[in-house]
Write an enzyme that holds these catalytic residues in place. Structure first.
Site, short mmCIF file in Angstrom:
data_model
loop_
_atom_site.label_atom_id
_atom_site.label_comp_id
_atom_site.label_asym_id
_atom_site.label_seq_id
_atom_site.Cartn_x
_atom_site.Cartn_y
_atom_site.Cartn_z
N LEU A 95 -10.37 6.95 -4.33
CA LEU A 95 -8.94 6.65 -4.31
C LEU A 95 -8.73 5.59 -3.24
O LEU A 95 -9.40 5.61 -2.20
CB LEU A 95 -8.11 7.89 -3.96
N ASP A 96 -7.80 4.67 -3.47
CA ASP A 96 -7.50 3.68 -2.45
C ASP A 96 -6.97 4.37 -1.19
O ASP A 96 -6.46 5.49 -1.25
CB ASP A 96 -6.44 2.69 -2.96
N LYS A 97 -7.07 3.68 -0.08
CA LYS A 97 -6.66 4.26 1.20
C LYS A 97 -5.22 4.76 1.16
O LYS A 97 -4.92 5.86 1.64
CB LYS A 97 -6.82 3.22 2.32
#
Length: 240
Positions: A73-75
Site C-alpha cells: 500500500l502507498d505510504k
C-alpha cells in the site's frame, strides 16, 4: 508513534490495518529505520513482533529489504494488508496475487462526479522517464492495468467511490482515476497541489481483502474500518 492494528493472525500469516503515513518497507537498498524515525516502516514492526519471519521473501536480499511482503500500500494509503510469516505462506500468497485470485476493494474520495455509476478503466501504465511517477502516456515499462469503480455517493464537487483493481501496478488506482478526470482528493502527485483543507493526505483506504488462506480452498475476507480522517471528510462533504 504509528502502530498497525492486527485484524487476524495465524502461524502462517498476519493481516493488519496499516495507518496512513506508515511506509510498508524501505526504498530498495536503503537502511532500515531507527528508533529516531517517528514513522517506522511496517516491516520494522513485523520483524519485531514476528522475528522468525525475518528471512521470508524472494531470496535473502529481498527478504532483508521487505520481509513477508507480498503486496503493498502507498505510504498515505490506509487499510488492510497481509504479510507472510513463513516461506510456504509467502509462496502461496504470491501465486494467488499473480493469478489474480485475490480481490481488493478500496474506498476513495475523488474530485468530481463520474458520468457512469460503474466503469472499467483499462489503460496500460508505465514509468515516467527520470522519475518514479507512473503515467498512462509513458512508453517505458508499460504494463496492463485494469481498475473497476462504482459510484457510491455524490457530494457535488466530490464523490465517494468503491474501487476494485484487477491488476496490481504501482499507484494504479491513483493514476487511473486521475486519467479519467477524477483524481483522488489530497493526491498532490496526480491531482495537483490545490487540495481541500480536509484532504490532509491521499483519501484512499484499502477497505477489504478477500483471499484463500494458505492450504485452504475457500475464500475469506478481512476488512479495515474507515479511518477517522476519511469519516470526518465524508461528514464534512455531506454537511455542505
Amino acid at each position: 508513534m504509528l502502530e498497525p492494528e492486527i485484524i487476524f493472525e495465524s502461524s502462517e500469516i498476519v493481516v493488519v490495518n496499516k495507518p496512513a503515513g506508515m511506509q510498508v518497507h524501505p526504498a530498495r537498498h536503503s537502511k532500515l529505520s531507527t528508533s529516531n524515525n517517528p514513522t517506522p516502516f511496517l516491516t520494522d514492526w513485523f520483524v519485531k513482533h514476528y522475528p522468525n519471519a525475518r528471512q521470508v521473501g524472494d531470496g535473502p536480499e529481498a527478504a532483508l529489504e521487505r520481509p513477508g511482503v507480498v503486496h503493498r500500500l502507498d505510504k498515505e494509503t490506509s487499510g488492510v494488508i497481509v504479510l507472510a510469516r513463513t516461506q510456504g505462506a509467502f509462496n502461496f500468497l504470491k501465486r494467488e496475487f499473480m493469478s489474480h485470485n485475490v480481490n481488493k476493494t478500496y474506498l476513495a474520495i475523488v474530485r468530481g462526479v463520474p458520468r457512469q455509476k460503474r466503469g472499467i478503466i483499462d489503460i496500460p501504465i508505465g514509468i515516467t522517464n527520470g522519475t518514479l511517477k507512473r503515467s498512462i502516456g509513458s512508453s517505458r515499462m508499460k504494463k496492463e492495468a485494469v481498475t473497476e469503480y462504482e459510484l457510491e455517493k455524490s457530494f457535488g464537487q466530490y464523490s465517494k467511490l468503491m474501487v476494485r483493481p484487477k491488476t496490481g501496478r504501482t499507484h494504479q488506482i491513483r493514476v487511473h482515476l486521475s486519467a479519467i478526470g477524477h483524481p483522488i482528493a489530497g493526491d498532490r502527485l496526480y491531482g495537483g497541489r490545490n487540495q481541500p483543507a480536509w484532504a490532509t493526505r491521499t483519501m484512499l483506504h484499502a477497505l477489504r481483502l478477500e483471499l484463500a488462506l494458505p492450504g485452504k480452498n475457500n475464500q475469506v475476507f478481512f476488512e479495515a474500518p474507515i479511518p477517522g480522517d476519511m469519516r470526518a471528510a465524508l461528514d464534512e462533504l455531506a454537511a455542505v
